[in-house]
Design a protein around this motif. Structure first.
Motif, short mmCIF file in Angstrom:
data_model
loop_
_atom_site.label_atom_id
_atom_site.label_comp_id
_atom_site.label_asym_id
_atom_site.label_seq_id
_atom_site.Cartn_x
_atom_site.Cartn_y
_atom_site.Cartn_z
N LEU A 95 0.86 -1.16 0.00
CA LEU A 95 -0.02 0.06 -0.01
C LEU A 95 0.83 1.43 0.12
O LEU A 95 0.60 2.12 -0.56
N ARG A 96 1.84 1.27 0.91
CA ARG A 96 2.73 2.51 0.77
C ARG A 96 3.42 2.57 -0.63
O ARG A 96 3.62 3.77 -1.11
N LYS A 97 3.97 1.53 -1.35
CA LYS A 97 4.67 1.69 -2.39
C LYS A 97 3.63 2.17 -3.43
O LYS A 97 3.88 3.15 -4.28
N LEU A 98 2.37 1.80 -3.47
CA LEU A 98 1.34 2.19 -4.46
C LEU A 98 0.91 3.66 -4.09
O LEU A 98 0.65 4.58 -5.02
N GLU A 99 0.90 4.04 -2.77
CA GLU A 99 0.58 5.44 -2.52
C GLU A 99 1.41 6.35 -2.99
O GLU A 99 1.20 7.40 -3.57
N LYS A 100 2.81 5.78 -2.73
CA LYS A 100 4.11 6.70 -3.43
C LYS A 100 3.96 6.81 -4.70
O LYS A 100 4.22 7.99 -5.45
N GLN A 105 2.78 12.84 -11.00
CA GLN A 105 1.88 13.29 -11.67
C GLN A 105 1.70 12.38 -12.86
O GLN A 105 2.54 11.79 -13.61
N GLY A 106 0.46 12.13 -13.57
CA GLY A 106 0.06 11.39 -14.55
C GLY A 106 0.24 9.83 -14.42
O GLY A 106 0.03 9.14 -15.11
N VAL A 107 0.22 9.46 -13.07
CA VAL A 107 0.19 8.19 -12.56
C VAL A 107 -1.11 7.67 -11.94
O VAL A 107 -1.35 8.42 -11.15
N LEU A 128 -0.04 0.07 -11.47
CA LEU A 128 0.39 1.25 -11.36
C LEU A 128 0.58 1.67 -12.76
O LEU A 128 1.76 0.98 -13.51
N ALA A 129 0.07 2.74 -13.44
CA ALA A 129 -0.02 3.10 -14.84
C ALA A 129 0.30 4.51 -15.22
O ALA A 129 -0.24 5.32 -14.45
N ARG A 130 0.77 4.69 -16.08
CA ARG A 130 1.18 6.16 -16.87
C ARG A 130 0.31 5.99 -18.06
O ARG A 130 0.41 5.02 -18.98
#
Length: 155
Positions: A95-100, A105-107, A128-130
């Protein structure tokens, strides 16, 4: 009894095909989902639309929004709301990795696949996508066309 077993698929694997065209995946995670009883039955029937799905952090928890799980046909008045938000179950470190990552911007975080594992639990693969630019999409289409032509010609 035989009709019921034919109606339910053995291996459920619902893929968000639009996501791979619209986004470039940076990182993928597999998470559990908090579901109601009628929701898992609809998932096993394959009645899910996650075309416009996305994930949002609310008070340190990750929630899945805009994923349509159709109401269960044999459900009673205990049937679920098709478009409700569903909590995703991940480790604190994930969760921490995803939140960071999502703070950039744009992710964004999007669901790419819903499947049922060997133990019968519904899992969601999130990424996690751009977002891709128009020229990236054109390049992908060209690569697909070339690949298809190569297969047709026998290479």
């Amino acid at each position: 009894m035989a009709k019921d077993k034919d109606r339910i698929k053995k291996h459920v694997n619902i893929v968000n095909r639009k996501a791979s065209f619209e986004y470039q995946f940076l990182d993928k995670y597999t998470s559990g989902v908090m579901l109601m009883g009628t929701e898992i039955k609809s998932i096993r029937e394959g009645k899910v639309n996650m075309q416009d799905g996305y994930c949002v952090f609310t008070r340190g928890e990750l929630w899945l929004h805009n994923v349509h799980i159709s109401t269960y046909t044999e459900g009673t008045h205990y049937n679920h709301e098709p478009m409700r938000a569903r909590k995703l179950l991940l480790n604190k470190s994930e969760l921490r990795k995803l939140e960071k990552g999502a703070e950039e911007q744009g992710v964004t975080i999007i669901p790419t696949r819903i499947f049922v594992n060997d133990r019968g639990f519904a899992k969601v693969e999130i990424a996690l996508a751009r977002g891709k630019k128009l020229y990236d999409k054109r390049q992908d289409i060209k690569e697909k066309d070339v690949k298809r032509e190569m297969q047709r010609s026998g290479y």
